[in-house]
Design an enzyme around this catalytic site. Sequence first.
Site, mmCIF file in Angstrom:
data_model
loop_
_atom_site.group_PDB
_atom_site.id
_atom_site.type_symbol
_atom_site.label_atom_id
_atom_site.label_comp_id
_atom_site.label_asym_id
_atom_site.label_seq_id
_atom_site.Cartn_x
_atom_site.Cartn_y
_atom_site.Cartn_z
ATOM 1 N N LYS A 1 -23.370 7.488 38.605
ATOM 2 C CA LYS A 1 -24.287 8.574 38.991
ATOM 3 C C LYS A 1 -25.595 7.974 39.484
ATOM 4 O O LYS A 1 -26.093 6.996 38.916
ATOM 5 C CB LYS A 1 -24.516 9.486 37.778
ATOM 6 C CG LYS A 1 -25.281 10.769 38.064
ATOM 7 C CD LYS A 1 -25.409 11.609 36.791
ATOM 8 C CE LYS A 1 -26.180 12.894 37.027
ATOM 9 N NZ LYS A 1 -26.313 13.697 35.774
ATOM 10 N N SER B 1 -25.171 18.497 36.352
ATOM 11 C CA SER B 1 -25.659 17.764 37.511
ATOM 12 C C SER B 1 -24.759 16.582 37.901
ATOM 13 O O SER B 1 -24.849 16.096 39.014
ATOM 14 C CB SER B 1 -27.062 17.238 37.244
ATOM 15 O OG SER B 1 -27.044 16.305 36.176
ATOM 16 N N SER C 1 -24.690 18.455 31.676
ATOM 17 C CA SER C 1 -24.450 17.856 32.993
ATOM 18 C C SER C 1 -23.216 16.958 33.089
ATOM 19 O O SER C 1 -22.834 16.568 34.188
ATOM 20 C CB SER C 1 -25.679 17.064 33.441
ATOM 21 O OG SER C 1 -26.671 17.933 33.916
#
Lengths: 489, 103
Positions: free
Chosen positions: A77, A152, A176
Amino acid sequence: MNFYDTDLTKLHDDLVNKKISSTELTKATYENIAADDDDVKAFLTLNKDGALKQAAEVDQQGIKADQLVAGIPLGVKDNIVTKDIKTTAASKILSNFTPIYDATVIEKLKAQNFINAGKLNLDEFAMGGSTENSAFQTTHNPWDLTRVPGGSSGGSAAAVAAGEVIAALGTDTGGSIRLPASYNGVVGMKPTYGRVSRWGIIAFGSSLDQVGWLTRSVKDNAQLTSLISGHDDRDLTSSTKEVPNFASQLNDDTNVKGLRIAVPKEYLGEGVDENVKEVIQAALKHYESLGAIIDEVSLPNTKYGVAAYYIISSSEASSNLQRFDGIRYGVRAKDVENLEDVYVRSRSEGFGDEVKRRIMLGTFSLSAGFYDAYFIKASQIRTLIRQDFEKVFEDHDLVMGPAGPTVAYKIGSNITDPKAMYMNDVLTVPVNMAGLPGMSIPAGFADNMPVGLQIIGKPFDEQTMYNAAYTFEQSTDFHKQTPKLGGQN
Amino acid sequence: MASKIDEQQVKHVASLAKLQFDDDQLGKFTTQLESIIDLFETIDKVDTTDVKPMTSATDQVNAMREDIAVNSNQREALLNNAPDTEEGYIKVPAIIDESGDGE
């Protein structure tokens, strides 16, 4: 090569036995990304040259038996800093930022000779639940390209679901990892707060943030979590507790006989989609048929979780994001007259709307005259939320319910209403507030979209969660379903 | 509890946060923030008498490390990320307003 019919252990064995080379595996990974990612848009930065160079080195050195991820391309990420690889947090203000050091989790993976395939999309600074808040692109759900992947860590979940990588690192401040895992039909674990070092994670809500993995299988996830866990002198909130080899307990004898599972009535109440409820109830029945004991319980302060979470996380974010000021790194506004202009214009031009909303909410909640009524009050509710869980865990091993109140929604359908977006986090934020471990595993389908079962454990008891998740996985075939993307299957 | 947020207050909070909004944005943000602060105010009805605030989820206590200086020698690498540098320093525009309007 889409990683659908393999797992980490098999890939590792094939590499050790030279059935495949890391270079071949890495090339195949990028071919697959090239075929799919124009549609999915999971990656922000591909590390192709670096990865192929690393792979060649690994092939030359040979792969040691105790290096599970050696030579295997994994995704990261883009709010996790990676030395010499651009790290943007999906924000314009960091669009030119190349870190000069690695996050602790990356150091640990590098010590194992992993291959960094590239950096994955997210909502800007991990603030959001759909990746629509990324300054650069919206990731599309591989199960239905018109829907969001969740967020996210949407890029991480979509890349794994699409078979672009076998596993990807995500972060979870209020859901997330778990929401995108649920929306994409993959396994996502947010470990206990303190299990994994946060050093090198671009800070959002420092008392809530935690790093974890998105994978296709429970065992892969367990193995990878053990790899990145443990105390780190550079993050003094990281725990000195011993890190178990979680995967060593996952075998044919693993079962849930006598396991006491609590199901909070608030998690199957108003606001949760009926079709999602049905999938979760069927999953709970399945656990019951395997010998678990299911009890309905109450977590009465759940309904205040979203409000208290957004006060606390925004307050912490407003403080953490003060460092982005256009002075030392990141993008500085052009044609500025004086220092005040540098701050105000760089921040106003560099941050997107959602990040600005959070900074505003946090600054407001911490400001003179409002601090007691908002920040302190929310922190007291945090105590009550934790006490709710403690009470339930006195006579239960796990808490279960849906990870999200709905399946993945259409891109664009919620983005204009921030409050509606925040309400999607109602079932995930209490876990971060209490500092507990939480995971989502594939539990079925509603409206042809994946539904995730959320499993919540006692602090540092990820083992019981993995055992229950593994038992479910081995006795169902939801995790074997794959999206029809690109006609691969 | 406090009254809802208005445009004047949004401007004030923005100045504290080193942000600025044009008139269109100010209206939009005020409406959105007002609706979210409505949600925040739902916690007002929870009885929290004698409840201690929780500000951390860690079980670790403060620990000291040995006070040993390290020279990571990263000045050049760090400065490469700075928007503007000169002779090993980060360069910024004038701190004092030189526009001569008497401020």
